[in-house]
Design a protein around this motif. Structure first.
Motif, mmCIF file in Angstrom:
data_model
loop_
_atom_site.group_PDB
_atom_site.id
_atom_site.type_symbol
_atom_site.label_atom_id
_atom_site.label_comp_id
_atom_site.label_asym_id
_atom_site.label_seq_id
_atom_site.Cartn_x
_atom_site.Cartn_y
_atom_site.Cartn_z
ATOM 1 N N TYR A 1 7.955 16.756 18.334
ATOM 2 C CA TYR A 1 7.314 15.729 19.162
ATOM 3 C C TYR A 1 6.226 16.372 20.009
ATOM 4 N N ALA A 2 5.070 15.712 20.092
ATOM 5 C CA ALA A 2 3.962 16.196 20.912
ATOM 6 C C ALA A 2 4.270 15.970 22.381
ATOM 7 N N LEU A 3 3.804 16.894 23.217
ATOM 8 C CA LEU A 3 3.902 16.742 24.669
ATOM 9 C C LEU A 3 2.519 16.453 25.232
ATOM 10 N N ALA A 4 2.421 15.467 26.084
ATOM 11 C CA ALA A 4 1.172 15.169 26.779
ATOM 12 C C ALA A 4 1.059 16.107 27.982
ATOM 13 N N VAL A 5 -0.155 16.342 28.430
ATOM 14 C CA VAL A 5 -0.335 17.069 29.688
ATOM 15 C C VAL A 5 0.201 16.175 30.792
ATOM 16 N N GLY A 6 0.990 16.746 31.682
ATOM 17 C CA GLY A 6 1.621 15.968 32.745
ATOM 18 C C GLY A 6 3.085 15.725 32.430
ATOM 19 N N SER A 7 3.606 14.632 32.937
ATOM 20 C CA SER A 7 5.038 14.334 32.813
ATOM 21 C C SER A 7 5.391 13.725 31.452
ATOM 22 N N ASN A 8 6.443 14.239 30.833
ATOM 23 C CA ASN A 8 6.967 13.746 29.562
ATOM 24 C C ASN A 8 8.449 13.456 29.747
ATOM 25 N N THR A 9 8.887 12.349 29.204
ATOM 26 C CA THR A 9 10.283 11.952 29.328
ATOM 27 C C THR A 9 10.947 12.011 27.960
ATOM 28 N N VAL A 10 12.028 12.772 27.881
ATOM 29 C CA VAL A 10 12.813 12.890 26.656
ATOM 30 C C VAL A 10 14.193 12.323 26.963
ATOM 31 N N VAL A 11 14.602 11.309 26.195
ATOM 32 C CA VAL A 11 15.918 10.700 26.382
ATOM 33 C C VAL A 11 16.756 10.999 25.150
ATOM 34 N N VAL A 12 17.914 11.593 25.380
ATOM 35 C CA VAL A 12 18.880 11.852 24.314
ATOM 36 C C VAL A 12 20.063 10.933 24.586
ATOM 37 N N ARG A 13 20.388 10.099 23.597
ATOM 38 C CA ARG A 13 21.413 9.073 23.783
ATOM 39 C C ARG A 13 22.504 9.220 22.723
ATOM 40 N N ALA A 14 23.732 9.467 23.182
ATOM 41 C CA ALA A 14 24.887 9.562 22.285
ATOM 42 C C ALA A 14 25.665 8.253 22.367
ATOM 43 N N THR A 15 26.049 7.731 21.203
ATOM 44 C CA THR A 15 26.804 6.486 21.143
ATOM 45 C C THR A 15 28.044 6.714 20.290
ATOM 46 N N SER A 16 29.180 6.238 20.781
ATOM 47 C CA SER A 16 30.456 6.372 20.084
ATOM 48 C C SER A 16 30.868 5.021 19.501
ATOM 49 N N PRO A 17 31.647 5.034 18.434
ATOM 50 C CA PRO A 17 32.142 3.767 17.883
ATOM 51 C C PRO A 17 32.992 2.974 18.877
ATOM 52 N N ASP A 18 33.507 3.639 19.924
ATOM 53 C CA ASP A 18 34.307 2.907 20.919
ATOM 54 C C ASP A 18 33.425 2.100 21.872
ATOM 55 N N GLY A 19 32.092 2.187 21.668
ATOM 56 C CA GLY A 19 31.158 1.427 22.500
ATOM 57 C C GLY A 19 30.615 2.202 23.689
ATOM 58 N N SER A 20 31.144 3.388 23.934
ATOM 59 C CA SER A 20 30.654 4.170 25.072
ATOM 60 C C SER A 20 29.323 4.829 24.717
ATOM 61 N N VAL A 21 28.513 5.019 25.750
ATOM 62 C CA VAL A 21 27.186 5.613 25.599
ATOM 63 C C VAL A 21 27.012 6.676 26.672
ATOM 64 N N GLN A 22 26.430 7.809 26.293
ATOM 65 C CA GLN A 22 26.072 8.853 27.262
ATOM 66 C C GLN A 22 24.604 9.154 27.054
ATOM 67 N N GLN A 23 23.844 9.115 28.118
ATOM 68 C CA GLN A 23 22.407 9.339 28.023
ATOM 69 C C GLN A 23 22.029 10.538 28.872
ATOM 70 N N TYR A 24 21.180 11.404 28.319
ATOM 71 C CA TYR A 24 20.665 12.571 29.032
ATOM 72 C C TYR A 24 19.150 12.428 29.141
ATOM 73 N N LEU A 25 18.623 12.634 30.336
ATOM 74 C CA LEU A 25 17.196 12.501 30.608
ATOM 75 C C LEU A 25 16.610 13.879 30.900
ATOM 76 N N PHE A 26 15.611 14.250 30.129
ATOM 77 C CA PHE A 26 14.906 15.527 30.325
ATOM 78 C C PHE A 26 13.468 15.194 30.689
ATOM 79 N N THR A 27 13.047 15.615 31.868
ATOM 80 C CA THR A 27 11.660 15.423 32.299
ATOM 81 C C THR A 27 10.954 16.774 32.166
ATOM 82 N N ILE A 28 9.945 16.807 31.306
ATOM 83 C CA ILE A 28 9.191 18.026 31.035
ATOM 84 C C ILE A 28 7.776 17.812 31.523
ATOM 85 N N THR A 29 7.351 18.620 32.475
ATOM 86 C CA THR A 29 5.984 18.544 32.972
ATOM 87 C C THR A 29 5.175 19.651 32.308
ATOM 88 N N ARG A 30 4.175 19.240 31.541
ATOM 89 C CA ARG A 30 3.283 20.205 30.873
ATOM 90 C C ARG A 30 2.079 20.450 31.770
#
Length: 133
Positions: free
Chosen positions: A101-130
């Motif tokens: 994935y390309a990064l723009a100059v400045g703030s970039n938001t990367v969201v990693v989202r895990a989903t389980s068959p039980d309906g639960s969701v865990q989301q991780y937010l990574f903010t990368i400033t280039r």
């Protein structure tokens, strides 16, 4: 009549072990427990990944113009998807690497989202400033 019923052999544990293993394999793991590692290429110093922490920030040099992500996750039916800068969510293969994935100059938001068959969701937010220079 109890005298006519066969008595199980206590030394024969194969049926019990097979049943136990089937239950483990069928177990649904909550999304919050599924992801054990997230790492970026090139290496971005977010500190050690902790599945209980859902937000990370880092700054990278301007020369880092693109990233990919490697993650390890376990559990039947778990899906992990990545979205960069509000783009479409794309699946990451289990114990595999995402596309680049390309990064723009400045703030970039990367969201990693895990989903389980039980309906639960865990989301991780990574903010990368280039950096701009």
């Amino acid at each position: 009549d109890q005298a006519s019923r066969p008595v199980p052999n206590p030394a024969d544990t194969s049926t019990a072990i097979a049943t136990f293993n089937d239950r483990i394999n069928e177990a649904t793991i909550p999304a919050a427990a599924a992801v054990s590692a997230i790492a970026f290429t090139p290496n971005i110093n977010f500190g050690l990944f902790n599945p209980n922490v859902d937000s990370y920030t880092a700054t990278v040099a301007k020369k880092i113009s693109a990233i990919s992500l490697t993650t390890n996750f376990t559990g039947n039916g778990i899906t992990v998807k990545i979205s960069v800068n509000n783009g479409p969510q794309k699946a990451i293969p289990q114990s595999g690497k995402s596309e680049t994935y390309a990064l723009a100059v400045g703030s970039n938001t990367v969201v990693v989202r895990a989903t389980s068959p039980d309906g639960s969701v865990q989301q991780y937010l990574f903010t990368i400033t280039r950096a701009s220079s």
